[in-house]
Write a protein that holds these residues in place. Structure first.
Motif: not given
Length: 482
Positions: A296-306, A311-314, A321-327, A363-368
């Motif tokens: 979901l994070v790498c191939h579906e949400l917040c992609q380079p061509d978006d 990121v506001q919508e998602q 998702i990131l909270s679960v991955l972090s845990a 993760l860096i793209r989300i921050l950008q």
């Protein structure tokens, strides 16, 4: 025929005192429908559309049309109060007990769902123990439309603070609810039903941690579940996490709001240690969960061509998702270090998901993207200084973005701290790491995660001395002192 036809014109104006409250609907007409409803489930009634036992299995078109009108009308509070006054819930209980007609059951549950939208009626329905038990039994129905209306009714009641605890306690005392919900999540392909059931589970877990813990630990006992006839049917030995994952896979493409719901359920599980362990100690070691969230994070949400505004919508689904991955990351990291201590040997960090460069790049793209949204929020705030309109919305957006940023930074810092020279070289080669992305990461991680950044910079210096030097110049606090 429409599913919920518009209510008919009433003759209430011609019969003084026949109007229901302030509506134009006729008391006499409504009462006649309730009377016919009783006749429909009467054992003495014999029509062509009856089962061998004498109970009607299908509604004739006229009756279905009329009862659907009542369903539509029940959204009006005056009509709902009238139905309550004339004991419609008791009539519906008779339908649930005797009817073999799925469409009739669905409509009656739907009418109750509309009536429950009004506080006083909801309290009356909720305090009726017999009705409450019968409604929970509807979760074991084999008819998807009935399941959908039952879930809608339960969610309505759980959303009313005055009665929510009544339903939580009732559900906690009915183990079959767990099995029926898991059965729906793991086997249904009806996206609308899956979303509504997910909303019920999400609400339950949010309301009561004890119930969530019980469901996490459940799956060892068998109970009666859905059946097409009156004979009991044993359900599989369900575990909550695989069922949630299966439902999430079903809704991910067709219903973004549904995906958000199921990701939030997973996030709620990680708020207790038992939930994290249920995820990472699954037979596959949590691989299925990680793979789904990673995809979901790498191939579906917040992609380079978006566009960055995506990121506001998602933001809410990304935060979950990131909270679960972090845990999961933190839990697996702890397990690896425990193995090292027990064996007294420095083992390689071997978790299958730990050092994945595409995830770090995401993760860096989300921050950008969030930096771009942050600048937009500042512009909006300046505009709102000339008027108060929209200020609350901007502040709420900022709040949710801050939560997402905090979660994102925590996971990124933990992953950077585990990178080796080989991983870093791979990231440089794939383009996930360069001066721009590293600068963005450092800008967001410093000064809170100074140790992680410093550790990564040391590894980066071995992989690309020039890049490390350039970053040191941009962030003087990172310069290594002799």
């Amino acid at each position: 025929m429409d599913r919920n036809p518009s209510p008919p014109s009433s003759e209430a104006e011609e019969e003084e005192g026949d109007a229901v409250g302030n509506t134009v609907y006729s008391k006499h007409w409504l009462f006649s429908i309730l009377t016919r409803l009783i006749e429909v489930i009467s054992p003495e009634k014999t029509e062509p559309t009856v089962s061998p036992g004498g109970i009607q299995t299908e509604l004739d078109e006229e009756m279905e049309n009329d009862i659907c009108k009542v369903w539509d009308m029940s959204m009006d509070e005056d009509v709902a109060l009238f139905l309550q006054e004339f004991n419609a819930p008791d009539i519906f209980m008779g339908v649930f007990a005797k009817s073999k007609c799925p469409r009739l059951t669905e409509i009656c549950v739907g009418i109750l769902g509309n009536m429950a939208c009004f506080q006083d009626i909801c309290m009356s329905i909720s305090k009726d123990e017999n009705l409450g038990q019968v409604l929970l039994q509807r979760l074991c129905d084999s008819d998807s439309p009935t399941l959908l209306e039952t879930s809608r009714l339960l969610l309505t009641c759980l959303s009313q603070p005055e009665v929510a605890n009544v339903w939580v306690e009732r559900i906690r005392e009915n183990p079959s609810v767990y099995d029926c919900v898991c059965f729906i999540m793991s086997s249904s392909t009806n996206v609308e039903l899956l979303v509504k059931v997910g909303e019920v589970v999400d609400k339950l877990f949010d309301l009561d941690e004890e119930l969530m813990l019980n469901w996490i630990k459940n799956g060892t006992c068998r109970s009666v579940g859905p059946s097409v006839d009156d004979s009991p049917e044993e359900l599989p030995d369900f575990k909550i996490v695989p069922c949630i994952l299966e439902a999430a896979k079903q809704v991910r493409s067709d219903n973004p709001e549904g995906l958000d719901v199921y990701m939030h359920i997973l996030q709620l599980l990680t708020t207790v240690d038992e939930g994290i362990q249920a995820i990472v100690q699954a037979p596959d070691g949590g691989k299925e969960t990680w793979s789904l969230l990673y995809d979901l994070v790498c191939h579906e949400l917040c992609q380079p061509d978006d566009p960055p505004i995506i990121v506001q919508e998602q933001k809410t689904v990304l935060a979950s998702i990131l909270s679960v991955l972090s845990a999961m990351f933190a839990s697996q990291t702890e397990q690896e270090y425990t193995k090292m201590r027990k064996s007294n040997v420095k083992l390689p960090f071997s978790c299958y998901f730990i050092l994945d460069m595409p995830l770090i790049g995401s993760l860096i793209r989300i921050l950008q993207y969030m930096e771009g949204c942050g600048r937009r929020s500042v512009d909006n705030s300046k505009e709102s200084e000339q008027g108060e309109t929209g200020t609350a919305d901007v502040n709420e957006e900022d709040f949710h973005l801050k939560i997402l940023k905090d979660i994102c930074c925590e996971l990124l810092s933990n992953m950077l701290q585990e990178l080796t020279k080989e991983n870093t070289l791979e990231g440089l080669h794939q383009g996930h790491l360069n001066e721009q992305t590293c600068s963005c990461a450092f800008q967001n991680l410093l000064p809170l995660y100074f140790a992680s950044v410093e550790s990564f910079l040391e590894v980066l210096r071995e992989a690309d001395q020039t890049l490390a030097d350039n970053l040191e110049k941009r962030f003087p606090s990172l310069k290594v002192h002799a």
